[in-house]
Design a protein around this motif. Sequence first.
Motif, mmCIF file in Angstrom:
data_model
loop_
_atom_site.group_PDB
_atom_site.id
_atom_site.type_symbol
_atom_site.label_atom_id
_atom_site.label_comp_id
_atom_site.label_asym_id
_atom_site.label_seq_id
_atom_site.Cartn_x
_atom_site.Cartn_y
_atom_site.Cartn_z
ATOM 1 N N ALA A 74 1.552 62.976 52.285
ATOM 2 C CA ALA A 74 0.240 62.374 52.022
ATOM 3 C C ALA A 74 -0.651 63.272 51.170
ATOM 4 N N ALA A 75 -0.169 64.462 50.820
ATOM 5 C CA ALA A 75 -1.002 65.424 50.095
ATOM 6 C C ALA A 75 -1.252 64.979 48.659
ATOM 7 N N HIS A 102 13.339 61.050 49.675
ATOM 8 C CA HIS A 102 13.648 61.407 48.293
ATOM 9 C C HIS A 102 12.528 61.098 47.307
ATOM 10 N N GLU A 103 11.864 59.970 47.455
ATOM 11 C CA GLU A 103 10.831 59.587 46.490
ATOM 12 C C GLU A 103 9.410 59.797 47.011
ATOM 13 N N ALA A 104 9.273 60.460 48.154
ATOM 14 C CA ALA A 104 7.956 60.608 48.774
ATOM 15 C C ALA A 104 7.034 61.532 47.989
ATOM 16 N N PRO A 186 -2.888 56.129 51.576
ATOM 17 C CA PRO A 186 -1.852 55.695 52.502
ATOM 18 C C PRO A 186 -1.746 54.186 52.598
ATOM 19 N N ALA A 187 -2.856 53.472 52.397
ATOM 20 C CA ALA A 187 -2.828 52.007 52.509
ATOM 21 C C ALA A 187 -1.993 51.379 51.401
ATOM 22 N N ALA A 188 -1.840 52.110 50.274
ATOM 23 C CA ALA A 188 -1.094 51.548 49.153
ATOM 24 C C ALA A 188 0.374 51.365 49.490
ATOM 25 N N ASP A 189 0.885 52.186 50.433
ATOM 26 C CA ASP A 189 2.297 52.112 50.793
ATOM 27 C C ASP A 189 2.527 51.308 52.071
#
Length: 204
Positions: A74-75, A102-104, A186-189
């Motif tokens: 989340a950074a 992997h894509e985080a 965070p809401a975007a994901d």
Amino acid sequence: MKLVAVTAGLSVPSSTRLLTDRLAGATADRLAATGARTDLRVVELRALAREIADHLVTGFPGPVLREALDAVTAADGLIAVTPVFAASYSGLFKSFFDLVEHEALTGRPVLIAATGGTARHSLVLDHALRPLFAHLRSVVVPTGVYAASEDWGSAGDGRGGDLAGRITRAADELAALMAARPAADPAADRVVPFAEQLAALRVG
């Protein structure tokens, strides 16, 4: 803005933690100078070693490790610091980032740094750390910071010479990338339930 620093030092006190604190402090100061409010968190991998090993074996993270992984993903900007073991990053450092999806970290600004006993190991930045974060699709700042034992000076204060300049330059680069990137949302994901999607369509 959320700034997270991951440090893989094993000893107490640790030169790896000292370098981490200097980089995090310099970056936070640079962000503050731009008017940005910074939420700084340091993730000490030494304290998570048992949970990391358990997760690798069982596939399930403990609550403290899960919270650390969530903080990293989340950074808005990441500082990653490892001691050099066998001319590469430490096993603890690699094991932690093996657990990051992997894509985080795609597009996430990352400042890489390492500590070692001799300047000969400084190539770890380009031969090990950059490829690792390139694989994770992060954006690594141009200036990596390597601190050998002699860089800390006779008093061990770490304030003199070239190390201080590298810390300042790398922190400036990370802060600039963070300021140019939209804050993590965070809401975007979030997975939107099907009923909620239908309701939105009806309103339209």
